[in-house]
Design an enzyme around this catalytic site. Structure first.
Site, PDB file in Angstrom:
ATOM      1  N   ASP A   1      -9.639  -3.753  -5.735  1.00 57.74           N
ATOM      2  CA  ASP A   1      -9.103  -2.943  -4.640  1.00 57.74           C
ATOM      3  C   ASP A   1      -9.584  -1.491  -4.758  1.00 57.74           C
ATOM      4  O   ASP A   1      -9.258  -0.814  -5.724  1.00 57.74           O
ATOM      5  CB  ASP A   1      -7.573  -2.990  -4.694  1.00 57.74           C
ATOM      6  CG  ASP A   1      -6.906  -2.334  -3.492  1.00 57.74           C
ATOM      7  OD1 ASP A   1      -7.592  -1.597  -2.753  1.00 57.74           O
ATOM      8  OD2 ASP A   1      -5.706  -2.564  -3.297  1.00 57.74           O
TER       9      ASP A   1
ATOM     10  N   SER B   1       0.851  -1.186   0.000  1.00 62.78           N
ATOM     11  CA  SER B   1       0.000   0.000   0.000  1.00 62.78           C
ATOM     12  C   SER B   1       0.892   1.243   0.000  1.00 62.78           C
ATOM     13  O   SER B   1       1.699   1.417  -0.907  1.00 62.78           O
ATOM     14  CB  SER B   1      -0.956  -0.041   1.188  1.00 62.78           C
ATOM     15  OG  SER B   1      -2.023   0.842   1.013  1.00 62.78           O
TER      16      SER B   1
ATOM     17  N   HIS C   1      -7.845  -5.136  -1.713  1.00 69.40           N
ATOM     18  CA  HIS C   1      -6.665  -4.600  -1.041  1.00 69.40           C
ATOM     19  C   HIS C   1      -6.001  -5.613  -0.111  1.00 69.40           C
ATOM     20  O   HIS C   1      -4.790  -5.640   0.029  1.00 69.40           O
ATOM     21  CB  HIS C   1      -7.077  -3.358  -0.243  1.00 69.40           C
ATOM     22  CG  HIS C   1      -5.931  -2.472   0.132  1.00 69.40           C
ATOM     23  ND1 HIS C   1      -5.195  -1.771  -0.808  1.00 69.40           N
ATOM     24  CD2 HIS C   1      -5.388  -2.159   1.330  1.00 69.40           C
ATOM     25  CE1 HIS C   1      -4.259  -1.060  -0.193  1.00 69.40           C
ATOM     26  NE2 HIS C   1      -4.356  -1.280   1.104  1.00 69.40           N
TER      27      HIS C   1
END
Length: 701
Positions: free
Chosen positions: A635, A549, A670
């Site tokens: 995501d 991320s 995600h």
């Protein structure tokens, strides 16, 4: 460098130049086409992805498989090892509430949690939610929230079945183990019950996946008939709900990364309008707990960079009535507060080490719970019950598996309730955990937590995996991870760089790694690598960087700025297309992210700052280490096209090194795969790539 002679040709993404000019600066993006124009629809229904984009992503997956396919047996070995360290029928310590104690558990071989309860004093348990059964008809399944009503008759629960983080709420009857007809869709998953258990509050996500609205649902009615309770007008603010510490209020907590504001709804009067605590003031953050007629507020008001605790009367909680209880102490960061009928508990961190401090609210006497290891993790775990002297907390270190304790705050006695079992065996003394300080180029001292197997010769020859994050004020705890032992047992050193941008050394540590100071995060990570080399834990070209991320952005920036130090880079769901994302105010996270990165739409300075480090925009004609980028098609946080565009540009621009690989999970978002064992497959890919990049996969493969 890994041997790639037997692999298929790397895919070549067509260049379709797209240029735009902002603040007099023209930027050309050859791969903008990889962003599907219907991306909102793709989040909800992945099948509608543009065929050209799907074809390209499938080709990249095939190429990655051709390069890493020879590690298949190694991956299976890694999964087998990691799974053998998981207690398959694990369960949580039951948490008491009235006549019952609630728990979560897994069944042997099960991928998903089961939610249940037993009589408070022990006995046979009942399961109300069986995650394995609920997941059986879905490729992806993830629980959101799960909360019982005050009368213990109903269980509100939510799940996401696409990986897009749109959670559907349902209500299950404990007596029948069946769901009611109520179905609440497109929520963030959380629920707060009214005291009479006839209604509950939830947050609905808008079309851009933003949590902006609070609604009240009355049982037995349609979602279309729900009542809008609160709507946030600032698209840069997100809104969430939780119960207050006493259980008396629903707290509507809104904010961005710099400012916050909270409202209270009395749960005995759920139809009453929310009551504002203190009006938002730019740069001032606060969170609260309640006890009787008093609020206890954790805040950074009055330049309390590392936060302080103030009190305010519930009847008039506005800011001019706040009074210091625990004053601001520079360098001692108050992470969180927890409140009970007779005690105030605060979790603090000083110099990257946490401690729990307990204050008797009658006598004002304080005492602390701390541990002696060089690096460790400590967390309070909360309670359903307010009028209790019991505090539950968890402790672990990089060598010590997690331990859950019940601590009597009045008697100052602790009881071990659970120690994480490692079925395949774990001897903590077989491993070493330690810490060094790396000196950054501006003199800052960066803590680096280290794990390795005892007996490893520290002569610089060992490969090393260096993990980092460094954003949003999130600290990276030096906690236990059974998975990492598979690397340590193969001669790897595992290290965590506690870089600026995280709050590992306090909130000031975070402020020194954001916006115009963002490059401190990247420099700290490179400095950590160099310090590990100098201390003979490893050597250049023997390090694999790992982050996800915003930590994936770190990986992209480090690959551009200090790639010569690394044998490999793993970037999971990497936020690498920073400029384009921050320029698109329709994306779910963009407006709330402007305080963190800057707003390049409005500010030329912010535009230039982001352009100067954005990994995608700074790919250069030079050698790169081997890179594995991993994305998720659904995501909503780091959209799939960020890693896809990055890898396409790297492959077209770099002059040597590599290879660079893209792996897109076509059925997840995600968090990657949803099942606890399926997730091991993805960890195994990361570890196999790290071993391969370090030249250690061939022997096992």
């Amino acid at each position: 460098m890994p041997n790639t002679s037997k692999t298929s040709a790397a895919p070549v993404a067509p260049r379709r130049p797209h240029s735009f000019t902002r603040h007099g600066i023209t930027v050309t993006d050859d791969y903008a086409w990889l962003k599907d124009a219907k991306w909102q629809e793709v989040l909800r229904e992945p099948k509608v992805l543009d065929p050209d984009i799907r074809k390209y992503l499938d080709e990249e997956n095939g190429y990655t498989e051709s390069l890493l396919g020879h590690t298949a047996s190694l991956q299976k070995t890694l999964v087998r090892e990691m799974r053998a360290r998981i207690k398959e029928d694990d369960s949580s310590v039951p948490s008491p509430d009235g006549p019952f104690a609630y728990f979560r558990k897994f069944r042997e071989g099960g991928q998903h949690e089961l939610f249940g309860r037993m009589p408070r004093e022990g006995g046979e348990g009942d399961i109300v939610l069986d995650g394995d059964a609920l997941a059986k008809d879905h490729k992806y399944f993830k629980f959101g929230g799960s909360r019982h009503s005050d009368d213990h008759k109903l269980q509100a629960w939510s799940a996401d079945t696409k990986g897009s983080e749109y959670f559907t709420i349902r209500v299950r009857d404990w007596a029948t183990a069946k769901d009611l007809d109520d179905v609440i869709e497109e929520t963030d998953g959380g629920v707060v019950w009214s005291k009479d258990a006839k209604s509950f509050f939830y947050v609905k996500l808008d079309d851009n996946h933003r949590p902006m609205q609070v609604w009240r649902h009355r049982l037995g009615t349609r979602q279309a008939d729900d009542t809008l309770v609160y709507e946030e007008q600032d698209s840069g603010w997100f809104t969430h709900l939780h119960e207050s510490t006493s259980g008396r209020f629903c707290v509507i907590a809104g904010g961005d990364h710099e400012t916050s504001e909270q409202r209270l709804i009395d749960l005995t009067h759920p139809e009453a309008p929310p009551r504002l605590v203190a009006v938002r003031q730019e740069g001032v953050q606060y969170s609260l707990a309640d006890r009787g007629d008093e609020l206890f507020i954790l805040t950074n008001v009055d330049d309390a960079i590392d936060f302080k605790i103030v009190t305010a009367p519930l009847a008039s909680p506005e800011r001019n009535n706040w009074r210091d209880l625990i004053p601001y102490r520079p360098g001692i960061y108050i992470i969180d507060l927890d409140l009970y009928a007779g005690h105030l508990v605060r979790l603090e961190r000083a110099n990257a080490l946490p401690a729990i401090v307990i204050r008797d609210l009658k006598t004002t006497e304080e005492h602390a719970i701390a541990f002696d290891e060089a690096a460790y993790s400590l967390d309070t775990m909360g309670s359903y019950e307010f009028d209790t002297t019991n505090l539950r907390f968890a402790y672990s270190s990089m060598t010590t598996p997690s331990e859950v304790y019940d601590y009597d705050m009045a008697k100052r006695t602790r009881t071990l309730r659970k120690r994480q079992e490692i079925p395949s065996g774990h001897v903590a003394s077989d491993y070493v955990t330690t810490r060094i300080m790396a000196r950054a180029q501006d003199g800052a001292e960066v803590p680096v937590s280290i794990l390795y197997r005892r007996g490893l010769k520290l002569d610089g020859a060992a490969p090393l995996l260096l993990y980092g994050y460094g954003s949003y004020g999130m600290a990276m705890p030096a906690s236990f991870s059974a998975n990492r032992l598979s690397l340590a047992d193969r001669g790897f050193v595992y290290a965590i760089a506690h870089i600026r941008g995280g709050a590992d050394k306090g909130w000031g540590w975070y402020l020194d790694g954001k916006r115009e100071k963002k490059t401190n995060s990247f420099d700290d990570f490179a400095a950590s690598a160099r310090a590990l080399i100098d201390a003979k834990y490893t050597s250049a070209k023997h390090i694999v960087g790992h982050g996800g991320s915003a930590g994936g952005m770190l990986m992209g920036a480090v690959a551009n700025r200090a790639g010569e130090l690394f044998a490999g880079i793993v970037a999971e769901v990497p936020f690498v297309d920073v400029l384009n994302t921050m320029l698109d105010d329709t994306l779910p996270l963009t407006p709330p992210e402007w305080p963190e990165w800057g707003n390049p739409i409005e500010s030329e300075t912010d535009f230039r700052t982001i352009l100067s480090y954005s990994p995608y925009d700074n790919v250069a004609a030079k050698d790169y280490p081997a890179i594995l980028a991993m994305g998720g098609l659904t995501d909503p946080r780091v959209t799939y096209w960020e890693p896809a565009k990055w890898i396409a540009r790297l492959r077209a621009t770099m002059t040597g090194g590599g290879p660079v690989l893209l792996r897109t999970n076509m059925g997840a978002g995600h968090g990657g795969a949803s099942g606890r064992f399926d997730r091991l497959d993805e960890v195994a890919i990361v570890y196999a790539f790290a071993l391969w990049a370090a030249g250690m996969a061939e022997a096992e493969g």
